[in-house]
Design a protein around this motif. Structure first.
Motif: not given
Length: 532
Positions: A322-323, A326, A350-351, A353-357, A360-361
């Motif tokens: 995932k990382t 992203l 945005a990146g 937020l996705l990385m910590s969602s 997906l995070g």
């Protein structure tokens, strides 16, 4: 870099403000902090506490600012042509005192910068709105989002795995050094700040040093290579150092076009690659002999796995996969900004937020925000405000004319002489001002003010000055990466003499390389040095 505490059991060992070396969960350090906070300080009376440490610094700063304002104002009043105005005198005085504290005091750089910015507001030189706007500047948000993305990279172990995979293909010391250098150059696009990249690469170095413990000369060369390439390759990315963002913002304040992520990469990456390759060959030549360089090398991923807890064998873990997607997406969006027009700061946020969602995070947002070096962000915002005050008050133009104004009389060679002097000064400035961002805050307003008067592009001159400031290898205290790799347990690392040996060769090469790009390469690819 200022020490924050000492180990009680080893009083000669000083721990610095780096994530990899400072462990506040260790009871020895906690006790040391308590003793440092309540030792001699508690024995002083109120008078001693009032005029010690930061109180004394503030008192001295106030006296120096007052004296300089009076002196420069009187000097200006005696100039019939109208030299330095009152506001410019105040700005220059505050800035001079801030530089003095950056050089000679142990007070935190951020404390000095923020104090200077607040003082400029109180004295009526810097509008409050500019200071507040600098704290919410798009560059601050860009760094904030990038640090959250970097926290995800660190948590997943993707960077360590990628580096281990790259270096495991080396069959000789030269291949190992160049593959390591290439991996370090690539980190400039994923991790903001050189100190963050140095900490990220530390596990790879420790694993290599353990595998190669029977070859101490090669480990020494790697210890020099890692921080050296990290510092020289920072110019390849807009996020490589906070100084790059400061330079861009000062240009925008002066009415010149600011750099985008793509523009900076287009001009900086070729220099970063060439400088890194030269650095690798230089380290090999200076710190390994012919016999060491000719010995075959074999490093398996399994050997490295035995010296790290991060999974670097087999298939990618879900978090690493995932990382990877992203980070690749964020970098592609940054590089294609001219096509879609989305601001790099929005892409970074945005990146992050996705990385910590949740779905997906790979990292919790709270933990990621705790890893953000807030002191660095505040320091950059304060220096942006100070640089703006230097430009808008006329202080930078007056200082440039006073220090380098005689160059204008040099005819056609004035521009060449000006650029050469700026590059040499920027290269040597790390000897007196350790922070690269502070060096840019000092030098770039002067460069931008004087460059057009000698027929030089302010944008090109500012870029050359910032690129030259990437050299800071002379002492371990010259840059955080150099300090971090100078003290590594259970691994042969470099001494002060080794750094001086490297700097004697690398400094003139760095100057010549920046001048070569400034005079020939950058004009060929779209950034002319001289203006008509």
């Amino acid at each position: 870099m200022n020490p924050v505490l000492k180990d009680k059991d080893e009083p000669n060992k000083i721990y610095y403000r780096t994530r990899s070396s400072l462990n506040l969960n260790n009871p020895r350090f906690s006790d040391g902090l308590i003793e440092a906070a309540g030792g001699e300080e508690g024995k002083r009376g109120w008078f001693g506490r009032m005029f010690s440490g930061k109180h004394a610094a503030a008192f001295i700063a106030a006296l120096l600012v007052g004296a300089l304002v009076v002196w420069w104002t009187v000097l200006s009043a005696g100039n019939a042509s109208g030299g330095l105005g009152t506001q410019a005198a105040v700005t220059l005085s505050v800035f001079a005192v801030a530089v003095w504290f950056w050089i000679f005091s142990e007070i935190d750089d951020t404390y000095v910068a923020l104090g200077a910015a607040v003082l400029l507001v109180v004295m009526g030189v810097l509008p409050e709105k500019i200071l507040f706007d600098s704290l919410g500047d798009d560059t601050v948000w860009l760094l904030l989002g990038s640090f959250v993305v970097a926290a995800g990279i660190t948590a997943s172990g993707l960077a360590t795995r990628a580096a281990a995979f790259i270096v495991s293909g080396a069959k000789s010391p030269r291949q190992l050094m160049h593959l390591s250098g290439a991996a370090l150059v690539a980190t400039a696009f994923a991790v903001p700040s050189t100190s963050g990249r140095a900490a990220l690469a530390m596990p790879v170095f420790l694993a290599l040093s353990s595998v190669l413990r029977e070859r101490p000369r090669l480990v020494l060369a790697l210890a020099l290579l890692f921080p050296s390439v990290i510092l020289l390759s920072a110019v390849g990315s807009y996020l490589g150092a906070g100084a790059h963002l400061i330079t861009s913002q000062i240009l925008a304040t002066g009415g010149y076009p600011a750099f985008s992520f793509t523009d900076w990469m287009f001009y900086g990456l070729p220099l970063a690659v060439v400088a890194s390759v030269i650095c690798v060959e230089l380290v090999l030549y200076l710190f390994t002999d012919r016999e060491e360089r000719s010995r075959p090398l074999s490093i398996a991923v399994s050997d490295l796995q035995n010296h790290t807890t991060i999974k670097i064998r087999g298939r990618l873990t879900p978090d690493q996969m995932k990382t990877c997607w992203l980070v690749s997406g964020v970098i592609v969006m940054w590089c294609t900004e001219p096509m879609h027009g989305i601001h790099p700061a929005i892409i970074a946020l945005a990146g992050g937020l996705l990385m910590s969602s949740t779905g997906l995070g790979v990292v919790d947002l709270g933990k990621a925000l705790k890893s953000v070096p807030w002191s660095l962000l505040i320091f950059m915002a304060a220096t942006l405000a100070m640089g703006s005050a230097l430009v808008t008050s006329g202080a930078a133009a007056w200082a440039a004319d006073s220090m380098l104004g005689s160059i204008k009389q040099g005819g056609t060679g004035a521009g060449i002489l000006f650029v050469t002097i700026i590059v040499v000064i920027s290269t040597a400035a790390h000897l007196v001002i350790q922070s690269r961002s502070a060096r840019s805050a000092v030098l770039i307003p002067i460069v931008v003010s004087l460059a057009p008067e000698v027929g030089v592009s302010a944008v090109a001159a500012a870029f050359a000055s910032t690129a030259a400031a990437g050299f800071c290898h002379t002492m371990s205290s010259s840059a955080k990466p150099m300090a971090l790799y100078a003290k590594v347990d259970d691994a042969p690392t470099y001494s002060g003499r080794d750094l001086l040996k490297l700097s004697m060769w690398l400094a003139p090469i760095s100057v010549a390389l920046v001048l070569l790009f400034a005079f020939y390469v950058w004009p060929l690819i779209g950034m002319p040095l001289f203006v008509k």
